[in-house]
Write a protein that holds these residues in place. Sequence first.
Motif, mmCIF file in Angstrom:
data_model
loop_
_atom_site.group_PDB
_atom_site.id
_atom_site.type_symbol
_atom_site.label_atom_id
_atom_site.label_comp_id
_atom_site.label_asym_id
_atom_site.label_seq_id
_atom_site.Cartn_x
_atom_site.Cartn_y
_atom_site.Cartn_z
ATOM 1 N N CYS A 66 0.842 -1.195 0.000
ATOM 2 C CA CYS A 66 0.000 0.000 0.000
ATOM 3 C C CYS A 66 0.881 1.250 0.000
ATOM 4 O O CYS A 66 1.800 1.377 0.806
ATOM 5 C CB CYS A 66 -0.898 0.000 1.231
ATOM 6 S SG CYS A 66 -1.910 1.471 1.391
ATOM 7 N N SER A 67 0.581 2.164 -0.885
ATOM 8 C CA SER A 67 1.384 3.385 -0.990
ATOM 9 C C SER A 67 1.025 4.406 0.088
ATOM 10 O O SER A 67 1.706 5.416 0.226
ATOM 11 C CB SER A 67 1.199 4.004 -2.372
ATOM 12 O OG SER A 67 -0.152 4.394 -2.558
ATOM 13 N N MET A 68 -0.024 4.152 0.850
ATOM 14 C CA MET A 68 -0.486 5.102 1.863
ATOM 15 C C MET A 68 -0.067 4.729 3.288
ATOM 16 O O MET A 68 -0.491 5.357 4.248
ATOM 17 C CB MET A 68 -2.013 5.223 1.811
ATOM 18 C CG MET A 68 -2.524 5.852 0.557
ATOM 19 S SD MET A 68 -2.055 7.590 0.553
ATOM 20 C CE MET A 68 -1.856 7.861 -1.182
ATOM 21 N N VAL A 69 0.773 3.716 3.430
ATOM 22 C CA VAL A 69 1.186 3.257 4.756
ATOM 23 C C VAL A 69 1.820 4.389 5.565
ATOM 24 O O VAL A 69 1.500 4.594 6.736
ATOM 25 C CB VAL A 69 2.143 2.049 4.645
ATOM 26 C CG1 VAL A 69 2.775 1.721 5.980
ATOM 27 C CG2 VAL A 69 1.409 0.854 4.114
ATOM 28 N N THR A 70 2.703 5.141 4.960
ATOM 29 C CA THR A 70 3.374 6.237 5.661
ATOM 30 C C THR A 70 2.377 7.299 6.094
ATOM 31 O O THR A 70 2.441 7.806 7.210
ATOM 32 C CB THR A 70 4.459 6.862 4.757
ATOM 33 O OG1 THR A 70 5.361 5.837 4.354
ATOM 34 C CG2 THR A 70 5.225 7.935 5.493
#
Length: 107
Positions: free
Chosen positions: A83-87
Amino acid sequence: MTLGLINANPVVHAKKERVVRTEDSHTDDAVDPLEIYDFVRDIRDPEHPYSLEQLSVLSEESITVDEKLGRILITFTPTIQHCSMVTVIGLCLREKLKDHFPPHFKI
């Protein structure tokens, strides 16, 4: 249309009822994992109009508190692998918690 979404059709779960806490059930100043969960469960997912709780990104069991070390640990599971939104999710959790809990806690 859902162009650009990595997980366009996430599984959405029902929200759990909030546990009503009385002063008698929480008499000391200890930080309680359930208190933390209630505080962060309504954070919205960056890509969807659902909360982290509804997407099962966050659960009560994924929060641990170590009073001796002054540490709050939240382990969350993104809706998809890579997932690119983890951060962004991690930063949302951290920012919401850092002003609410004592400064001696590491989040």
